[in-house]
Design a protein around this motif. Structure first.
Motif, PDB file in Angstrom:
ATOM      1  N   VAL A  62      39.495 -17.113   8.300  1.00  0.00           N
ATOM      2  CA  VAL A  62      39.096 -18.440   7.823  1.00  0.00           C
ATOM      3  C   VAL A  62      39.298 -18.504   6.308  1.00  0.00           C
ATOM      4  N   THR A  66      43.043 -20.441   4.214  1.00  0.00           N
ATOM      5  CA  THR A  66      42.740 -21.703   3.529  1.00  0.00           C
ATOM      6  C   THR A  66      43.731 -22.007   2.414  1.00  0.00           C
ATOM      7  N   ARG A  78      33.754 -26.391   5.487  1.00  0.00           N
ATOM      8  CA  ARG A  78      33.521 -25.629   6.719  1.00  0.00           C
ATOM      9  C   ARG A  78      32.147 -25.972   7.296  1.00  0.00           C
TER      10      ARG A  78
END
Length: 92
Positions: A62, A66, A78
């Motif tokens: 994650v 990005t 998020r």
């Protein structure tokens, strides 16, 4: 700055729980305030906050996937995503 994202990636990849705890404390208030805007109660807000940090710890991709330059922007987006996802799950 992208350097904070890089630092967090290093923390997670190194499984440095102490450093991750400091990171948590730095962003906890901001993210909790956002969660309370979307959550039905404080328990739900806390669960969303926990879910976000568990996701960062367990799924560091994650972070490195990005395009955000600022860690705070990434975290806020998020958190909003997780809040909306939870709201949609309840609506169905």
């Amino acid at each position: 700055m992208r350097t904070k994202i890089q630092a967090l990636i290093t923390i997670v990849n190194g499984r440095d729980r102490s450093a991750f705890g400091k990171f948590y404390l730095e962003y906890e208030d901001l993210l909790y305030k956002i969660a309370t805007r979307y959550a039905a109660n404080s328990g739900d807000a806390e669960a969303l906050l926990e879910r976000l940090f568990e996701e960062l710890w367990n799924r560091p991709e994650v972070l490195w996937q990005t395009r955000e330059k600022h860690l705070s922007v990434l975290l806020v987006k998020r958190m909003i995503f997780l809040c909306e996802e939870r709201a949609l799950g309840r609506a169905e």
